[in-house]
Design an enzyme around this catalytic site. Structure first.
Site, PDB file in Angstrom:
ATOM      1  N   SER A   1      -5.491   5.566  -2.629  1.00 41.62           N
ATOM      2  CA  SER A   1      -4.349   5.553  -3.616  1.00 41.62           C
ATOM      3  C   SER A   1      -3.299   4.417  -3.460  1.00 41.62           C
ATOM      4  O   SER A   1      -2.535   4.522  -4.680  1.00 41.62           O
ATOM      5  CB  SER A   1      -3.696   7.126  -3.531  1.00 41.62           C
TER       6      SER A   1
ATOM      7  N   LYS B   1       7.503   5.807  -5.648  1.00 41.51           N
ATOM      8  CA  LYS B   1       6.743   6.714  -6.168  1.00 41.51           C
ATOM      9  C   LYS B   1       7.280   8.144  -6.014  1.00 41.51           C
ATOM     10  O   LYS B   1       7.992   8.501  -5.023  1.00 41.51           O
ATOM     11  CB  LYS B   1       5.460   6.545  -5.109  1.00 41.51           C
TER      12      LYS B   1
ATOM     13  N   SER C   1      -3.670   7.716  -6.794  1.00 41.05           N
ATOM     14  CA  SER C   1      -2.648   8.131  -7.356  1.00 41.05           C
ATOM     15  C   SER C   1      -1.493   7.536  -7.576  1.00 41.05           C
ATOM     16  O   SER C   1      -0.742   7.803  -8.554  1.00 41.05           O
ATOM     17  CB  SER C   1      -2.353   9.634  -6.601  1.00 41.05           C
TER      18      SER C   1
END
Length: 495
Positions: free
Chosen positions: A182, A78, A158
C-alpha cells in the site's frame, strides 16, 4: 501554482536554512494549492489553522537556533495515523467524528523534528484496497492522465491520497502504511518514491490496525533522498509497541553515495508472470542494465514459494483484520446506528457494523472470521502461517548466498481507470499486489522507484527488496537506480 510547492524535502530544507523562504510562506503556498485541488480528493481533513500555527512556531525555533531535522517542512498524513484533536477515520464511516486524545508515535516523531501537518489524506477503508475506491470519502484521483484520454485514473491504494498529494505537489512528502504493497503500488502508479521499511523499524502505536503482523509505516516522497530524510525522523524504538525493534536509527541520508560497485542484485525468475505486459518486462530489463552499468553484478535467483504468496496473504491479512476490527462496535467511540424500541445491545452491534463498514471491509472480515473458525483454523490459517515461513526462508537463502538486493517490477501494470475493476471479480483487484505481498510476509524492506513511462505516458516503477534492517544499503541502491533512470516527468496540471 507557486514554485515553492515544486520542491522536495531536501530542497525545501536547504531553502529554509539559507533564508530563501520561511515555513509560513512555504506552508501558505501548499495550503493555496490544496484549496485548488478539490478534483483530486486527496485531502479529506484539512488543518490550515494548525498548519500555520506550527509553521510560525518553526520559524521562531529557527530564529532561536533550535531547528529540528524537518523544521518547518509541510507534509501530509494518511488518515490511518491518529492525530491528537484531528479527525482520524481510517477512511471508514464507523470512525466518523473520532478525534483521538493522543498522537501516534510516528507523527509525534515527525512533529518533534519540526514538521508541519497540512491535513489528513484519503485512503482505502481501513487500508483494505488497491485503488482508493473503498474510501468513505470517495476515491482519490491520480494527477496523471493517459495521453489522449480524459478518464480518471486510480492513484493506487491504500495510500492513494498520499501518492496523489505528493505527485501533485500538494505536500513535500507524506506518510503511508504498507500491509501488502500500500506504499509501493501507489508510488509506482504516480511516479514517486515509496519506501516500506523492515517490519518493526517504525512504531505501529497509534496507527489504526489492519493486519498487525504485516502493517508498517513508511515515507512517500519525491526522491530517494527525501525518503531517507523522512525515514530517519519516523523510525526508532517505541516501548509502547511490542513489535518495535530496539535498534539505533542511522542517518540514512548520509549513506547515499550512489556507489553500488561490487553489489550483487538478484533477479527472481518466479516474478516473470504469465500475461505480464511487455512494457513491464522491458522496464525490468532496463533496470537490470542500469544497475549493471552502475557496477552491480546481476544474478538469477529462485524464490520458489512466490506462487503461494497471494493466497497466503489473503488468508493471514483478513484473519488479523477480523480480530482487529472486532473493537468497532458503536459502544465507546465512532458511529452508532440508530436503534429501534426493544433493540438489544446485540442489535446495536449488528446494525452499527452493517452500516459502518463498507463492502470490501465486510468481505475481508467475513473471510477472516471463516479461516479462524474451529473447523477451518488448521486447514487455512495455520497452513498459511507455515507457507509464510517458507516464503521468508526463500529470501533468507537468497541473502545468505550473497545477494545484496532483489530487483522486481513494482506493479503488474501502470495505473488503471477508476471503476475499471470495481465490478470485476475482487481477485482481479487483489492481483495488483502480486509483486509486493511477499515483502510484507517476510518482514523485509522494499522500495518503489519511478523508472519510466509506458506507451500512454503513465509512470511505471521498479521495486528493490533489501536485507532486514539494512534500509541504508537499500536506499543507496535505489539512489543509484534513480540517478541512472533520470525520471523527472510530472503530471500536466488539469485539476
Amino acid at each position: 501554482m507557486s514554485e515553492l510547492t515544486k520542491m522536495g524535502l531536501a530542497d525545501a530544507r536547504d531553502a529554509l536554512a539559507k533564508g530563501e523562504t520561511t515555513s509560513v510562506e512555504l506552508t501558505g503556498a501548499f495550503l493555496e494549492a490544496i484549496e485548488a485541488s478539490g478534483a483530486l480528493n486527496a485531502y479529506v481533513h484539512k488543518t490550515p489553522d494548525l498548519a500555520m500555527t506550527r509553521a510560525k512556531a518553526a520559524d521562531e525555533a529557527r530564529a532561536r537556533g533550535e531547528a529540528g531535522t524537518l523544521n518547518g517542512l509541510p507534509i501530509g498524513i494518511k488518515d490511518l495515523f491518529c492525530t491528537q484533536g484531528v479527525d482520524s477515520q481510517a477512511g471508514s464511516r464507523i470512525l466518523e467524528g473520532f478525534k483521538p486524545e493522543y498522537e501516534s508515535t510516528v507523527t509525534s516523531k515527525l512533529w518533534d523534528a519540526g514538521a508541519v501537518m497540512l491535513g489528513k489524506l484519503n485512503m482505502d477503508e481501513f487500508a483494505m484496497g488497491s485503488s482508493n475506491e473503498t474510501s468513505v470519502y470517495g476515491p482519490a484521483v491520480n494527477p496523471w492522465k493517459a495521453e489522449g484520454s480524459d478518464a480518471a485514473l486510480t492513484p493506487g491504494g491504500s495510500s492513494g491520497g498520499s501518492s496523489a498529494a505528493v505527485a501533485a505537489d500538494l505536500c513535500l512528502a507524506a506518510t503511508g502504511t504498507d500491509t501488502g504493497g500500500s506504499i509501493r503500488q501507489p508510488a509506482a502508479f504516480t511516479g514517486i518514491v515509496g519506501l516500506k521499511p523492515t517490519y518493526g523499524r517504525c512504531s505501529r502505536w497509534g496507527i489504526v490496525a489492519f493486519a498487525s503482523s504485516l502493517d508498517q509505516a513508511g515515507p512517500m516522497t519525491k526522491s530517494v533522498r527525501d525518503a531517507a530524510i523522512m525515514l530517519t525522523a519516523m523510525a526508532g524504538h517505541d516501548p509502547k509497541d511490542s513489535t518495535s525493534a530496539d535498534l539505533a536509527v542511522p542517518d540514512f541520508e548520509a549513506m547515499l553515495t550512489g556507489d553500488i560497485k561490487g553489489q550483487t542484485i538478484g533477479i527472481p525468475r518466479e516474478y516473470h508472470m504469465d500475461g505480464m505486459p511487455e512494457e513491464i518486462e522491458v522496464l525490468w530489463s532496463r533496470g537490470k542494465e542500469m544497475l549493471q552499468d552502475a557496477g552491480a553484478k546481476i544474478v538469477d535467483i529462485s524464490l520458489p514459494h512466490t506462487k503461494y504468496a497471494l493466497p497466503t496473504y489473503y488468508v493471514i491479512a483478513p484473519a488479523e483484520a477480523s480480530s482487529n476490527l472486532a473493537r468497532y462496535d458503536g459502544v465507546r467511540y465512532g458511529r452508532r446506528a440508530k436503534l429501534g424500541q426493544g433493540d438489544s445491545i446485540t442489535d446495536m452491534y449488528d446494525k452499527t457494523r452493517a452500516e459502518g463498514f463498507g463492502a470490501e471491509v465486510q468481505r475481508r472480515v467475513m473471510i477472516g472470521t471463516y479461516v479462524l473458525s474451529a473447523g477451518f483454523y488448521d486447514a487455512y490459517y495455520n497452513r498459511a502461517r507455515r507457507v509464510r515461513t517458507l516464503i521468508k526462508k526463500d529470501f533468507e537463502d537468497a541473502f545468505a548466498a550473497g545477494v545484496d538486493a532483489i530487483l522486481t517490477p513494482a506493479t503488474p501494470s501502470s495505473a488503471f481507470g477508476i471503476g475499471e475493476m470495481a465490478s470485476a471479480d475482487p481477485v482481479q483487484m487483489y492481483l495488483n499486489d502480486v509483486f509486493t505481498v511477499t515483502v510484507n510476509l517476510a518482514g523485509l524492506p522494499g522500495i518503489a522507484v519511478p523508472t519510466g513511462l509506458d506507451s500512454r505516458g503513465l509512470p511505471m516503477g521498479l521495486q528493490l527488496i533489501g536485507r532486514p534492517w539494512e534500509e541504508g544499503a537499500l536506499l543507496n541502491t535505489a539512489y543509484a537506480l534513480e540517478n541512472a533512470a533520470g525520471f523527472v516527468a510530472k503530471p500536466s496540471k488539469w485539476w
